[in-house]
Design an enzyme around this catalytic site. Sequence first.
Site, PDB file in Angstrom:
ATOM      1  N   CYS A  76       1.428  -5.543   3.676  1.00  0.00           N
ATOM      2  CA  CYS A  76       0.783  -4.417   3.720  1.00  0.00           C
ATOM      3  C   CYS A  76       1.535  -3.230   2.657  1.00  0.00           C
ATOM      4  O   CYS A  76       0.965  -2.728   1.735  1.00  0.00           O
ATOM      5  CB  CYS A  76       0.304  -3.704   4.753  1.00  0.00           C
ATOM      6  SG  CYS A  76       1.724  -3.209   5.769  1.00  0.00           S
ATOM      7  N   HIS A 124       1.378  -0.016   9.649  1.00  0.00           N
ATOM      8  CA  HIS A 124       0.110  -0.589   8.754  1.00  0.00           C
ATOM      9  C   HIS A 124       0.032   0.332   7.615  1.00  0.00           C
ATOM     10  O   HIS A 124      -0.313   1.520   8.031  1.00  0.00           O
ATOM     11  CB  HIS A 124      -1.074  -1.294   9.394  1.00  0.00           C
ATOM     12  CG  HIS A 124      -1.901  -2.058   8.463  1.00  0.00           C
ATOM     13  ND1 HIS A 124      -1.142  -3.406   7.853  1.00  0.00           N
ATOM     14  CD2 HIS A 124      -2.969  -2.019   7.774  1.00  0.00           C
ATOM     15  CE1 HIS A 124      -2.150  -3.870   7.352  1.00  0.00           C
ATOM     16  NE2 HIS A 124      -3.445  -3.196   7.057  1.00  0.00           N
ATOM     17  N   HIS A 136      -5.947  -3.764   1.862  1.00  0.00           N
ATOM     18  CA  HIS A 136      -5.163  -4.201   2.624  1.00  0.00           C
ATOM     19  C   HIS A 136      -4.604  -5.529   2.706  1.00  0.00           C
ATOM     20  O   HIS A 136      -5.362  -6.451   2.498  1.00  0.00           O
ATOM     21  CB  HIS A 136      -5.097  -3.676   3.823  1.00  0.00           C
ATOM     22  CG  HIS A 136      -5.968  -4.234   4.931  1.00  0.00           C
ATOM     23  ND1 HIS A 136      -5.645  -4.450   6.184  1.00  0.00           N
ATOM     24  CD2 HIS A 136      -7.218  -4.438   4.925  1.00  0.00           C
ATOM     25  CE1 HIS A 136      -6.422  -5.057   6.843  1.00  0.00           C
ATOM     26  NE2 HIS A 136      -7.640  -5.215   6.225  1.00  0.00           N
TER      27      HIS A 136
END
Length: 166
Positions: A76, A124, A136
């Site tokens: 990510c 994240h 993502h």
Amino acid sequence: MAIAGSSRPCHGQGRLVALLLTLMLLAGCASRDLATQDPRPGEGLSIERALILATAEGALGTPYRFGGNSPEGLDCSGLVELAYRSAGIPVPRTADDQFRTLPEARQARPGDLLFFGDRRKATHVGIYRGDGQMIHAPGSGRKVVSVPLDVAYWQDRFLGAASPAP
């Protein structure tokens, strides 16, 4: 309330219920709203934001690789690093470092970063694509994707947004 076979009230259960209700209330107060702002018709994006989005969109379908920050594999924060590097904007390497050091945004605009985690740490990060979508790298065995943000999973874990691009 009494315990079966006993005439004594069960004060422990009442305290437990009160504690759980208080924790739920506090958790609700601690959450942030995931607010976004898309450009108005005729209003363009900066060249940097256009490059960030083009790079992130070009990475769709790229396999996830822990620690990856190249077209061969991305995690990510590596996706963020790759996309921002294409626009000449350096960013820290990890999601938590990005969250802690980049300028906060009250409303995410296309190209901004969205952070998710457990209130102690950003675990994240994704790139706001516009129209309620985020690009993502979701995790092991998966590929870079675009997902809607109106899902409870994202809403419940949202920590904040950052806007390092002009």
